[in-house]
Design a protein around this motif. Structure first.
Motif, PDB file in Angstrom:
ATOM      1  N   ALA A  87       0.908  -1.325   0.490  1.00 50.99           N
ATOM      2  CA  ALA A  87       0.102   0.159   0.148  1.00 50.99           C
ATOM      3  C   ALA A  87       0.736   1.609  -0.371  1.00 50.99           C
ATOM      4  CB  ALA A  87      -0.599   0.304   1.358  1.00 50.99           C
ATOM      5  N   THR A  88       1.713   1.717   0.947  1.00 47.38           N
ATOM      6  CA  THR A  88       2.950   2.053   0.824  1.00 47.38           C
ATOM      7  C   THR A  88       4.117   1.972   1.388  1.00 47.38           C
ATOM      8  OG1 THR A  88       3.208   4.212   2.323  1.00 47.38           O
ATOM      9  CG2 THR A  88       1.291   3.243   3.229  1.00 47.38           C
ATOM     10  N   PRO A  89       5.562   2.568   0.786  1.00 48.07           N
ATOM     11  CA  PRO A  89       6.344   2.113   1.670  1.00 48.07           C
ATOM     12  C   PRO A  89       6.610   2.882   3.085  1.00 48.07           C
ATOM     13  CG  PRO A  89       7.020   3.746  -0.139  1.00 48.07           C
ATOM     14  CD  PRO A  89       5.509   3.412  -0.815  1.00 48.07           C
ATOM     15  N   GLN A  90       6.275   4.255   3.114  1.00 49.96           N
ATOM     16  CA  GLN A  90       6.204   4.290   4.611  1.00 49.96           C
ATOM     17  C   GLN A  90       5.242   4.567   5.089  1.00 49.96           C
ATOM     18  OE1 GLN A  90       6.945   8.021   2.078  1.00 49.96           O
ATOM     19  NE2 GLN A  90       8.680   8.095   2.770  1.00 49.96           N
ATOM     20  N   ALA A  91       4.933   2.971   6.415  1.00 47.74           N
ATOM     21  CA  ALA A  91       3.545   2.967   7.141  1.00 47.74           C
ATOM     22  C   ALA A  91       4.842   2.510   8.250  1.00 47.74           C
ATOM     23  CB  ALA A  91       2.980   1.736   6.792  1.00 47.74           C
ATOM     24  N   VAL A  92       3.860   3.284   9.451  1.00 50.95           N
ATOM     25  CA  VAL A  92       5.903   3.656  10.819  1.00 50.95           C
ATOM     26  C   VAL A  92       4.679   3.264  11.589  1.00 50.95           C
ATOM     27  CG1 VAL A  92       7.096   5.625  12.023  1.00 50.95           C
ATOM     28  CG2 VAL A  92       6.671   5.978   9.621  1.00 50.95           C
ATOM     29  N   VAL A  93       5.519   2.364  12.459  1.00 52.51           N
ATOM     30  CA  VAL A  93       4.423   2.046  13.678  1.00 52.51           C
ATOM     31  C   VAL A  93       5.575   3.295  14.411  1.00 52.51           C
ATOM     32  CG1 VAL A  93       4.452   0.453  15.344  1.00 52.51           C
ATOM     33  CG2 VAL A  93       4.959  -0.286  12.958  1.00 52.51           C
ATOM     34  N   LEU A  94       4.441   3.794  15.861  1.00 52.91           N
ATOM     35  CA  LEU A  94       4.245   5.023  16.548  1.00 52.91           C
ATOM     36  C   LEU A  94       4.344   4.371  18.277  1.00 52.91           C
ATOM     37  CD1 LEU A  94       1.675   7.289  15.233  1.00 52.91           C
ATOM     38  CD2 LEU A  94       4.361   7.590  14.628  1.00 52.91           C
ATOM     39  N   LYS A  95       4.624   5.154  19.121  1.00 52.51           N
ATOM     40  CA  LYS A  95       4.736   4.844  20.436  1.00 52.51           C
ATOM     41  C   LYS A  95       4.783   3.260  20.771  1.00 52.51           C
ATOM     42  CE  LYS A  95       0.919   6.793  20.696  1.00 52.51           C
ATOM     43  NZ  LYS A  95      -0.318   8.084  21.807  1.00 52.51           N
ATOM     44  N   GLY A  96       4.325   2.726  21.413  1.00 55.40           N
ATOM     45  CA  GLY A  96       4.536   1.660  22.142  1.00 55.40           C
ATOM     46  C   GLY A  96       4.205   0.339  21.008  1.00 55.40           C
ATOM     47  N   GLY A  97       3.391   0.159  20.026  1.00 54.51           N
ATOM     48  CA  GLY A  97       4.162  -0.059  18.910  1.00 54.51           C
ATOM     49  C   GLY A  97       5.329  -0.179  18.444  1.00 54.51           C
ATOM     50  N   ALA A  98       5.978   1.059  18.377  1.00 57.26           N
ATOM     51  CA  ALA A  98       7.205   0.792  18.026  1.00 57.26           C
ATOM     52  C   ALA A  98       7.863   0.134  19.165  1.00 57.26           C
ATOM     53  CB  ALA A  98       7.780   2.520  17.414  1.00 57.26           C
ATOM     54  N   TYR A  99       8.322   0.655  20.261  1.00 56.61           N
ATOM     55  CA  TYR A  99       9.455   0.101  21.174  1.00 56.61           C
ATOM     56  C   TYR A  99       9.141  -1.318  21.292  1.00 56.61           C
ATOM     57  CZ  TYR A  99       7.900   4.705  22.757  1.00 56.61           C
ATOM     58  OH  TYR A  99       7.513   6.185  23.005  1.00 56.61           O
ATOM     59  N   LEU A 100       7.686  -1.928  20.572  1.00 55.88           N
ATOM     60  CA  LEU A 100       7.812  -2.997  20.956  1.00 55.88           C
ATOM     61  C   LEU A 100       8.372  -3.947  19.742  1.00 55.88           C
ATOM     62  CD1 LEU A 100       5.672  -5.531  22.511  1.00 55.88           C
ATOM     63  CD2 LEU A 100       4.854  -5.718  19.861  1.00 55.88           C
ATOM     64  N   ALA A 101       7.829  -3.697  18.733  1.00 55.14           N
ATOM     65  CA  ALA A 101       8.890  -3.664  17.221  1.00 55.14           C
ATOM     66  C   ALA A 101      10.218  -3.686  17.644  1.00 55.14           C
ATOM     67  CB  ALA A 101       8.000  -3.286  16.075  1.00 55.14           C
ATOM     68  N   PRO A 194      13.451   0.929   8.153  1.00 57.02           N
ATOM     69  CA  PRO A 194      12.240  -0.429   8.148  1.00 57.02           C
ATOM     70  C   PRO A 194      12.759  -1.909   9.327  1.00 57.02           C
ATOM     71  CG  PRO A 194      14.020   0.524   6.213  1.00 57.02           C
ATOM     72  CD  PRO A 194      14.738   1.001   7.704  1.00 57.02           C
ATOM     73  N   LEU A 195      11.450  -2.264   9.295  1.00 61.62           N
ATOM     74  CA  LEU A 195      11.945  -3.467  10.646  1.00 61.62           C
ATOM     75  C   LEU A 195      11.425  -4.983   9.893  1.00 61.62           C
ATOM     76  CD1 LEU A 195       8.838  -2.588  12.564  1.00 61.62           C
ATOM     77  CD2 LEU A 195      10.515  -2.326  13.333  1.00 61.62           C
ATOM     78  N   ALA A 196      12.725  -6.111  10.184  1.00 61.14           N
ATOM     79  CA  ALA A 196      12.518  -6.984   9.329  1.00 61.14           C
ATOM     80  C   ALA A 196      11.716  -7.848   9.447  1.00 61.14           C
ATOM     81  CB  ALA A 196      14.262  -8.140   9.750  1.00 61.14           C
ATOM     82  N   ALA A 197      10.878  -7.453  10.866  1.00 59.51           N
ATOM     83  CA  ALA A 197      10.467  -9.043  10.873  1.00 59.51           C
ATOM     84  C   ALA A 197       8.678  -8.491  10.523  1.00 59.51           C
ATOM     85  CB  ALA A 197       9.988  -8.792  12.142  1.00 59.51           C
ATOM     86  N   TRP A 198       8.417  -7.435   9.957  1.00 59.50           N
ATOM     87  CA  TRP A 198       7.584  -6.425   9.671  1.00 59.50           C
ATOM     88  C   TRP A 198       7.599  -5.951   8.482  1.00 59.50           C
ATOM     89  CZ3 TRP A 198       8.239  -6.633  15.417  1.00 59.50           C
ATOM     90  CH2 TRP A 198       7.511  -7.154  15.696  1.00 59.50           C
TER      91      TRP A 198
END
Lengths: 368, 305
Positions: A87-101, A194-198
């Motif tokens: 959908a987009t190459p730029q989907a950024v996980v924010l806050k808690g989700g980012a800390y977890l990822a 970029p997140l390798a796992a996602w």
């Protein structure tokens, strides 16, 4: 402003060893209300402090909830990555989700609510339609609320997954479009990891993680999780603060994004409340972004009261007024005055006529 | 000290002031409320429970708060408050007794993850527990009320607390929720039962609460090992009869009726499968109260095929 028992123990866990039963009672209650109970569990365990069995049961329960929530959050990231593939190459996980990822140390001790996502505005329609196809639905809103989100806010109305019930907030920038703080939105997408796992998902680089955390806390007027967010901020600094070039880059990014003032507030209050280690030259540099007197003194007084656990035991006489002032300020920052007056008048009218309560009751009946 | 030893004025004073601390093993709860209806209900339903120390650790701090009445002709409303945080919406103040029971159940279900918490009634006989999972309307509470006065010890009407470490099930021996037609039925069948005045028009219709037998309260700290999982179903005109069901079906139903299966994850799965693995899993259909006692006597004696 005196420190709450919770903050005292989180900063110096050995102190808890001497607590009488009633002290443990208060500690657990404050931690629960501040959404810091899993962190309290971990801090005490790391320090080797044994809680009395009754208190320990609550701490262990919180540890279990945190584990279950992390697992669920990872699964949710899988699902979001799958839904947004291409959908987009730029989907950024924010806050808690980012800390977890990113598997940051603070992620383990955190309790999670919604998942927040940032995508470029031009990709918004595509992202929304893909999420709809994959089972996320926009919760039904009044026509006014729908317009409020779509026209003025920085995010879509919250989307809830039909089967799993999890909530996803999709942002296209970090502050409302009507906000007084001029945020350089395109610059947000300049330094992503970029997140390798996602595949397809990424996070901000460490400086921007801190900047977002600061902006979120010092622009919003809701303090239900204020202390938790302050601990997040503190943990980010403690984790990245000694990396080479971190502070230079953070100050530079704050300037580039137009977020020097929120960063100044964040680091100032985090150091005051939690002793966050921030180099003095960084504090001095950012202090140049401070507003003129008497605003800083006023804000100091308000934040010292609002950033307490939202528990009756921490309620001081000035706290409701401080929270109200910060709530009004956050709306002042959010939108120009005519719009603000209209918006608040509408909210007050709905509360007065009971329309809001009726909707809450209807929603509860549906849930039950 | 038992609650029944407290005179009415002291009870009221505690409820309105610092709170009344109840020892509901394995938890303690501190209850506050200015509402006289709540004081009546607490005095009636918790009479045999001991008080917990005022300066100890309390698991759940709760309050039934009276909401301000803006218009004099409007009915007074009240709200359940969990440690200062209002939860759920306000309801008419006359529903305060059921708000306390449901609120307390919510506290346990939302926080007590040392147990797998299932929506089920539990009774005990000779150290063996009978677990009655309960989709609403199954006639579980009626059955529980009768057995609790006829040779079985009441552990719980609503919440089965299954300990993953021991496989034992705990209850708190709190009151039994009777709904609608079953209130009259039970009152007629059990003359010795103490039942609160019925509260009409709740979310679940008319509700009355039956005081747990004193002996059940005295022994509330004694858990029991599950021996039977029985899915009750009330059906007009049916003869009382047991029927064996698949263990997997029983496990799935219990998981579905559990509040924190998703929190416990694998441990929840293991404790559930271990439980159904060593219990007899049955369905029980009934249509008349006087058939209950012989049917469950036969079950306890091992005479059910």
């Amino acid at each position: 402003m005196s420190r709450s028992l919770l903050v005292e123990v989180l900063l110096a866990p050995a102190r808890a060893a001497a607590l009488p039963p009633a002290g443990w009672d208060l500690l657990v209650r404050q931690a629960r209300r501040a959404n810091l109970i899993a962190r309290l569990h971990d801090v005490l365990a790391d320090a080797g402090v044994q809680a009395p069995p009754a208190a320990q049961a609550h701490l262990t329960a919180a540890r279990r909830i945190a584990d279950a929530q992390r697992q669920r959050m990872r699964w949710e990231l899988d699902r979001v990555a799958e839904a947004l593939a291409g959908a987009t190459p730029q989907a950024v996980v924010l806050k808690g989700g980012a800390y977890l990822a990113l598997d940051l140390p603070l992620a383990r001790s955190r309790l999670y609510g919604d998942l927040d996502l940032l995508v470029p505005r031009e990709a918004l329609a595509e992202v929304e339609s893909r999420l709809l196809i994959h089972g996320w639905v926009v919760e039904s809103l009044s026509a006014y609320d729908e317009q409020y989100y779509r026209r003025w806010m920085h995010e879509l109305p919250p989307m809830r997954h039909r089967r799993r019930g999890t909530v996803l907030d999709v942002h296209h920038t970090l502050l409302p479009l009507t906000s007084r703080t001029a945020l350089a939105t395109p610059a947000l997408f300049e330094d992503l990891r970029p997140l390798a796992a996602w595949p397809g998902l990424s996070t901000f680089a460490p400086p921007d993680l801190l900047l977002h955390s600061a902006t979120h806390l010092f622009h919003e007027g809701e303090f239900a999780n204020g202390l938790r967010d302050l601990f997040d901020l503190d943990a980010l600094v403690r984790h990245h603060g000694r990396d080479a070039g971190y502070w230079e880059r953070t100050v530079e990014r704050a300037g580039r994004l137009g977020l020097r003032r929120p960063l100044h507030y964040a680091l100032r209050h985090s150091e005051r409340a939690l002793g966050t280690p921030v180099p003095p030259e960084v504090q001095r540099e950012l202090a140049r972004a401070a507003p003129p007197w008497p605003l800083p003194a006023l804000l100091d007084a308000c934040y010292a009261r609002a950033l307490q656990p939202q528990h009756p035991s921490c309620e001081t006489p000035g706290a409701p007024a401080a929270r109200l002032a910060l709530y009004v300020r956050s709306h002042w920052l959010r939108m120009p005055l005519p719009l603000l007056v209209r918006h608040l008048a509408r909210k007050a009218w709905r509360r007065l006529t009971g329309a809001e309560l009726r909707e809450q009751e209807a929603a509860q009946r549906q849930d039950g | 000290m038992k609650l029944s030893e407290l005179d009415r004025a002291s009870l009221q004073r505690r409820l309105q002031g610092g709170g009344l601390c109840l020892d509901l093993h394995p938890f303690t709860a501190r209850v506050r409320s200015p509402l006289p209806a709540l004081a009546d209900a607490v005095a009636l339903l918790y009479a045999d429970f001991p008080l917990a120390p005022d300066d100890g650790f309390v698991d759940f701090h709760l309050e039934i708060r009276a909401l301000p009445r803006w218009l004099p002709w409007r009915e007074r409303r009240a709200r359940f408050v969990f440690d200062g945080l209002p939860a759920f919406v306000g309801l008419p103040a006359r529903q305060a007794p059921t708000m306390l029971e449901w609120g307390l159940n919510w506290c346990v279900a939302a926080h007590a993850h040392q147990f797998l918490v299932c929506h089920a009634a539990v009774l005990e006989r000779d150290g063996q527990a009978l677990v009655l999972p309960a989709p609403p309307g199954s006639g579980k509470s009626t059955l529980t009320a009768v057995l609790a006065h006829r040779g079985w010890r009441l552990l719980s009407d609503e919440l089965a607390l299954l300990d993953p470490a021991t496989g034992l099930v705990h209850g708190m021996a709190r009151s039994v929720n009777l709904k609608n037609a079953s209130i009259e039925l039970v009152a007629g069948h059990l003359p010795e039962a103490v039942i609160s005045p019925p509260v009409p028009d709740t979310l679940k219709g008319t509700v009355a609460l039956m005081r747990p037998p004193a002996e059940a309260v005295r022994r509330r700290a004694e858990p029991a090992l599950p021996a039977w999982v029985v899915l009750p179903r009330w059906q007009a005109g049916a003869r009382a009869a047991f029927e064996r069901i698949d263990r997997a079906e029983a496990a799935l139903l219990l998981a579905e009726q559990s509040f924190n299966y998703h929190v416990l994850g694998r441990e929840g799965f293991e404790v559930l499968t271990a439980m159904v693995g060593r219990t007899r899993c049955l369905r029980f259909v009934y249509g008349a109260l006087d058939e209950l006692v012989p049917a469950f006597e036969a079950l306890a004696a091992g005479d059910v095929a």
